[in-house]
Design an enzyme around this catalytic site. Sequence first.
Site, PDB file in Angstrom:
ATOM      1  N   ASP A 149     -27.645 -69.156  15.503  1.00 46.99           N
ATOM      2  CA  ASP A 149     -27.382 -69.571  16.892  1.00 46.99           C
ATOM      3  C   ASP A 149     -26.465 -70.802  16.883  1.00 46.99           C
ATOM      4  O   ASP A 149     -26.878 -71.943  17.087  1.00 46.99           O
ATOM      5  CB  ASP A 149     -28.715 -69.883  17.586  1.00 46.99           C
ATOM      6  CG  ASP A 149     -28.537 -70.068  19.084  1.00 46.99           C
ATOM      7  OD1 ASP A 149     -27.452 -69.708  19.602  1.00 46.99           O
ATOM      8  OD2 ASP A 149     -29.482 -70.580  19.724  1.00 46.99           O
TER       9      ASP A 149
ATOM     10  N   SER B 136     -30.159 -76.466  25.600  1.00 45.69           N
ATOM     11  CA  SER B 136     -29.634 -75.601  24.528  1.00 45.69           C
ATOM     12  C   SER B 136     -28.197 -75.966  24.175  1.00 45.69           C
ATOM     13  O   SER B 136     -27.352 -76.171  25.053  1.00 45.69           O
ATOM     14  CB  SER B 136     -29.673 -74.144  24.985  1.00 45.69           C
ATOM     15  OG  SER B 136     -30.988 -73.684  24.946  1.00 45.69           O
TER      16      SER B 136
ATOM     17  N   HIS C 234     -26.121 -68.901  21.895  1.00 39.94           N
ATOM     18  CA  HIS C 234     -26.716 -68.218  23.053  1.00 39.94           C
ATOM     19  C   HIS C 234     -26.286 -68.856  24.374  1.00 39.94           C
ATOM     20  O   HIS C 234     -26.459 -68.256  25.437  1.00 39.94           O
ATOM     21  CB  HIS C 234     -28.256 -68.179  22.923  1.00 39.94           C
ATOM     22  CG  HIS C 234     -28.955 -69.455  23.258  1.00 39.94           C
ATOM     23  ND1 HIS C 234     -29.350 -70.375  22.291  1.00 39.94           N
ATOM     24  CD2 HIS C 234     -29.355 -69.976  24.450  1.00 39.94           C
ATOM     25  CE1 HIS C 234     -29.945 -71.388  22.894  1.00 39.94           C
ATOM     26  NE2 HIS C 234     -29.969 -71.165  24.216  1.00 39.94           N
TER      27      HIS C 234
END
Lengths: 248, 439
Positions: free
Chosen positions: A93, A198, A40
């Site tokens: 992911d 992230s 992502h």
Amino acid sequence: VIGGSKAPDNTIPWQTLLSIDGQRGGGMVIADRWIMTAAHVLKHNGISASNESVRIYMGLTDVKAPSLSPVSAASIHIHPGYNNLHGLDYNNDIALIKLQDPITFNSSIMPICLPAEDATYVTGMMGLVSGFGITEIDNRRILSNQLNYVQLPVVEQGPCSDSITLAKKTRDSVPSLTNNMFCAGVPEGGKDSCQGDSGGPFALRDDGRFWAAGIVSWGVDCGHRGTYGVYTKVTNYLDWINKTMQEN
Amino acid sequence: CWRLPGSEPLMHGEVKSPEYPRPYPPNLQQQWDLSVPEGYQLRLTFTHLDIEASAGCHYDALTVLYDEKVLGKFCGHENSADGHHPGNQPILSPGNRLTLILQTDDSNPERHQNVGFLAQYQAKDIDECSAPEPEDGSGPLCSQICLNTLGSYLCSCHHGFELRSDQRSCVLSCRGGIFDEPEGYLSSPGYPNAPTHAVSCQYIISVESGFTVSLNFTDNFNIESVDTQQGPNCLHHWLQVTIPDREPMKLCGGKSPGLIVTNSNTVTLDYHTDNDGMSNGWSLDYSTHRVKCPYPGNVAKGRVTPVLAEYLYRDYIFVRCDQGYKLMMDGQEMESFSTMCQSNGQWHLPLPECHIIDCGEPKPLLNGGVTFLSGFQNQYRSVVQYHCNEPFYSLLGGVNVSFTCEADRRWRSNSDIVVSPTCIPVCGQPTKLIRAYQR
């Protein structure tokens, strides 16, 4: 990183900082031409970032360091199973970035090991999460220019799933937990990864070696009581990682 | 006129009276001219003869003639009391022809019908060589050697003589005096007898370059010499031995020169006598030997093979270097080396040298390096060791491997690995760990 500390130089040498169209993300070095991150970070609303838009920084703990100089991506490889058009599906992911030139490792840049085939995630085992994401200073949340880390335990899948179910009752559009994810954090809150982390590493240590157990993926709030951070379970992707690197 | 094919005289044949084996007719006068090829005699054998018998074969007769000479006149039969029967004895013609004439009168005995004759003839080779010398004083058929052949003969001459154009007499000859075989025999004309006339002969012994000629005169050596105040002098008769690039030698006297080693592949012998005096001449055996080349010497860190007591023309030698050394000549490396002893007694190439080989720079190792443990300038038997830039890289396999420069010019490890080792990154081991002591 909420509730963590500033990482001294050379302590997390696999940490990378990604900057994509002004968005900050993390990553980790896994080989001299490969960076692993979250899908992502590289794909928004179904659109993949271009090679040129990805700037990769490594070997640093301070974003303001004068020696800051990005390396270029040669290609981006997002897991084919990642499909998160509406920001609600973080299954698969994971992504790999191939660098244009190989890196020579030293004390500030070193790869993190990939999990062993038989690696296990033992509940309560402490992992090292790091990143340049949001941190909390004097009760104010700010984007950190320093690399921060926090030690978080692996959380059992059941309680984690319960916490997400609970969150779904009070708010709309909460993603779901899958077997390709695991949770880490403390139930009382105060320690967590957060936005901007992230793609960064959740590292476990075995026999003196850190291995990439998870990739910072998502979570409900950051550091709140009763919530946990959700991480991509890297062991589930060893075949895809090896295949992608061999084929490229 | 040409002789037609098939009209060649036959080597054998048969002749018989008319109407044989039925009685021959009266008033007969028939002639047969028999012939065999030149050089043969004709032999006639009667297998049967039955002609009216009479005294002197007056009435019926078979007459055998050579030219016009009557060899026999026959009649009667084997058991008749009168007449003249040839019996079983063949009739041999002095030459290759014979004529038969059968003559009968006009009457035949009533009670006995004579059937005539049947005879076989064949060619018989003449041994011209054993024939007595003609009485006309023309001398023997061949003046020296006569060789009988079927239907003819050949004359030949002793060594030093040549057949004249008359194909029967011989004359002293010095022609054809070039000898190129590796060994041979020569003698003066008429040897061991003195020639009757003056001779001036030249003999050239010329063998392939690379060989040398040695002359070995037999003991029976006799060339007239003249005694002078300075000793015997080859004034009128001599044998001159000429070797290139050396003064000619004139030989004469009664003592054999024995062995003369010429060290040349060409020798010229000129034999001269005049009409006076008496020289029985000389003979010699000559042989050839291969030219010798100098001992090739030794090569440091190499071997010269084969090892021989002496090295002669066309011998090859080879040089091989010891393990770890290479053949070098004029700064160039050679894969192999051989040289041949030439006809001039020199090796066609000088000996090469053996230089120690080197394996070149060890292949550099990415994220590592190489350390010399022993040896010199990457030469044979030098030992190097690869290492990786620790702690960030480690050798694939984890064990430090040393490589030795081997004879095949490759760096090889003890386990025969040729390729350089690889440095693989060390993962997950930061040089500095996060320490937290607060509890």
